[in-house]
Scaffold this motif. Structure first.
Motif, PDB file in Angstrom:
ATOM      1  N   LYS A 255      -2.931   2.397  10.728  1.00 48.76           N
ATOM      2  CA  LYS A 255      -2.231   1.712   9.640  1.00 48.76           C
ATOM      3  C   LYS A 255      -1.545   2.751   8.763  1.00 48.76           C
ATOM      4  CE  LYS A 255      -5.823  -1.898   9.303  1.00 48.76           C
ATOM      5  NZ  LYS A 255      -6.765  -1.237  10.244  1.00 48.76           N
TER       6      LYS A 255
ATOM      7  N   PHE B 165       0.828  -1.205   0.000  1.00 51.63           N
ATOM      8  CA  PHE B 165       0.000   0.000   0.000  1.00 51.63           C
ATOM      9  C   PHE B 165       0.862   1.254   0.000  1.00 51.63           C
ATOM     10  CE2 PHE B 165      -2.138  -3.455   2.281  1.00 51.63           C
ATOM     11  CZ  PHE B 165      -3.190  -3.679   1.400  1.00 51.63           C
TER      12      PHE B 165
ATOM     13  N   LYS C 274      -7.656  -2.095  -7.782  1.00 50.02           N
ATOM     14  CA  LYS C 274      -7.416  -2.155  -6.327  1.00 50.02           C
ATOM     15  C   LYS C 274      -7.908  -3.500  -5.784  1.00 50.02           C
ATOM     16  CE  LYS C 274      -9.847  -0.436  -2.260  1.00 50.02           C
ATOM     17  NZ  LYS C 274      -8.946  -0.891  -1.205  1.00 50.02           N
TER      18      LYS C 274
ATOM     19  N   GLU D 214      -5.756  -6.835  -4.318  1.00 49.68           N
ATOM     20  CA  GLU D 214      -5.945  -7.246  -2.925  1.00 49.68           C
ATOM     21  C   GLU D 214      -6.623  -8.599  -2.786  1.00 49.68           C
ATOM     22  OE1 GLU D 214      -8.029  -3.979  -1.155  1.00 49.68           O
ATOM     23  OE2 GLU D 214      -6.418  -2.545  -1.614  1.00 49.68           O
TER      24      GLU D 214
ATOM     25  N   THR E 203      -5.537   9.139   4.789  1.00 44.84           N
ATOM     26  CA  THR E 203      -5.219   7.750   5.084  1.00 44.84           C
ATOM     27  C   THR E 203      -5.779   6.849   3.982  1.00 44.84           C
ATOM     28  OG1 THR E 203      -7.249   7.456   6.376  1.00 44.84           O
ATOM     29  CG2 THR E 203      -5.295   8.199   7.561  1.00 44.84           C
ATOM     30  N   ASP E 204      -5.245   5.643   3.887  1.00 44.76           N
ATOM     31  CA  ASP E 204      -5.638   4.626   2.907  1.00 44.76           C
ATOM     32  C   ASP E 204      -5.025   4.942   1.542  1.00 44.76           C
ATOM     33  OD1 ASP E 204      -7.650   2.294   2.166  1.00 44.76           O
ATOM     34  OD2 ASP E 204      -7.811   3.807   0.603  1.00 44.76           O
ATOM     35  N   SER E 205      -4.333   3.976   0.971  1.00 40.14           N
ATOM     36  CA  SER E 205      -3.589   4.205  -0.268  1.00 40.14           C
ATOM     37  C   SER E 205      -4.470   4.675  -1.419  1.00 40.14           C
ATOM     38  CB  SER E 205      -2.830   2.942  -0.670  1.00 40.14           C
ATOM     39  OG  SER E 205      -3.713   1.859  -0.902  1.00 40.14           O
ATOM     40  N   TYR E 206      -5.640   4.068  -1.559  1.00 38.14           N
ATOM     41  CA  TYR E 206      -6.503   4.454  -2.675  1.00 38.14           C
ATOM     42  C   TYR E 206      -7.046   5.866  -2.478  1.00 38.14           C
ATOM     43  CZ  TYR E 206      -9.739   3.875  -6.559  1.00 38.14           C
ATOM     44  OH  TYR E 206     -10.386   4.027  -7.765  1.00 38.14           O
ATOM     45  N   GLU E 207      -7.398   6.210  -1.255  1.00 43.52           N
ATOM     46  CA  GLU E 207      -7.893   7.559  -0.975  1.00 43.52           C
ATOM     47  C   GLU E 207      -6.781   8.591  -1.159  1.00 43.52           C
ATOM     48  OE1 GLU E 207     -11.033   8.490  -0.610  1.00 43.52           O
ATOM     49  OE2 GLU E 207     -11.421   6.370  -1.042  1.00 43.52           O
TER      50      GLU E 207
ATOM     51  N   TYR F 153      -5.968   6.863  12.989  1.00 47.32           N
ATOM     52  CA  TYR F 153      -5.809   5.700  12.115  1.00 47.32           C
ATOM     53  C   TYR F 153      -4.688   4.859  12.704  1.00 47.32           C
ATOM     54  CZ  TYR F 153      -6.346   3.526   7.440  1.00 47.32           C
ATOM     55  OH  TYR F 153      -6.631   2.689   6.384  1.00 47.32           O
TER      56      TYR F 153
ATOM     57  N   HIS G 203     -10.730   1.339  -9.296  1.00 48.31           N
ATOM     58  CA  HIS G 203     -11.209   0.586  -8.140  1.00 48.31           C
ATOM     59  C   HIS G 203     -11.167  -0.911  -8.421  1.00 48.31           C
ATOM     60  CE1 HIS G 203     -13.203   2.359  -4.481  1.00 48.31           C
ATOM     61  NE2 HIS G 203     -13.068   1.094  -4.162  1.00 48.31           N
TER      62      HIS G 203
END
Length: 233
Positions: free
Chosen positions: A55, A20, A99, A103, A67-71, A53, A96
């Motif tokens: 992570k 990520f 993604k 995963e 936060t979050d790789s896609y976001e 968060y 998406h």
């Protein structure tokens, strides 16, 4: 401007292996954005309290915390619209899909191959946490999960869609790389940095794509610290 990326490190601070985080590293390079990196470990939850968060990756861009790789990739497209990663509308929806593909199809196959190497690449202070959390997630011991032959068979089947696309274009996003490539390639950097396992044969169309991805952005991936570079690794 202050831009900081918190990313997962292993037995050395320079061993950065999170799939990520690698997505975000490539996304930032794609945008031509400089970033200061902050190594983080699994058990250092308090260091991310400011982000609410637990992570990584966490990107701090001036007053923004994402936060979050896609976001983070979506944020980068909004904030820095030149050189799009995902695009908008149908293009972003396509992103998406990649993604979820990375995963849910690639990662389960890869982890059967590299799980014990991954455990060794993690900082010793994190290994108990990693073992307990992953064994709870998978419902079995890491040793039971470890099955390179089964993982290789799964991965061969999971790579079929990539082979089809890469026989027609140099990158998943066409003749130049973008978000789809980075979303998928992050998983290969995960395996490359944490393990010495060969996942794809030289004759596979995916291999040529991997070589191109490693050389992008001044050899960002090729020059990354690997477990095999570390004495005793």
């Amino acid at each position: 401007m202050t831009r900081v990326l918190y990313e997962l490190s292993g037995i050395e601070e320079g061993l950065l292996f999170s799939p990520f985080c690698w997505r975000v590293r490539y996304a930032l390079a794609h945008k031509g954005l400089e970033v200061e990196t902050r190594p983080w470990r699994f058990t250092e939850k308090e260091a991310l309290a400011f982000a609410r968060y637990d992570k990584v990756p966490v990107l701090v861009d001036d007053d923004e915390v994402i936060t979050d790789s896609y976001e983070i990739m979506r944020y980068l497209d909004r904030r820095y619209p030149e050189a799009p990663l995902l695009g908008e509308g149908m293009a972003e929806t396509r992103g998406h899909f990649f993604k979820h593909y990375a995963e849910r199809a690639l990662a389960p196959a890869m982890i059967r191959i590299i799980i014990m190497d991954l455990l060794n690449a993690i900082h010793p202070d994190d290994r108990s946490y990693f073992r307990e959390s992953r064994e709870k997630r998978f419902g079995c011991t890491l040793e039971e999960l470890h099955s390179p032959s089964r993982g290789a068979s799964q991965l061969t089947a999971a790579l079929e869609p990539l082979r089809g696309q890469l026989m027609e274009s140099k990158f998943l996003d066409g003749q130049a790389p973008a978000g789809a490539d980075y979303l998928v390639f992050g998983n290969f950097m995960w395996a490359r940095c944490a393990s010495g396992a060969d996942l794809v044969s030289d004759s596979d169309p995916v291999h040529a794509w991997l070589e191109r991805m490693l050389d992008l952005h001044g050899g960002l991936g090729r020059n990354a610290r690997r477990i095999i570079d570390i004495e005793g690794g």
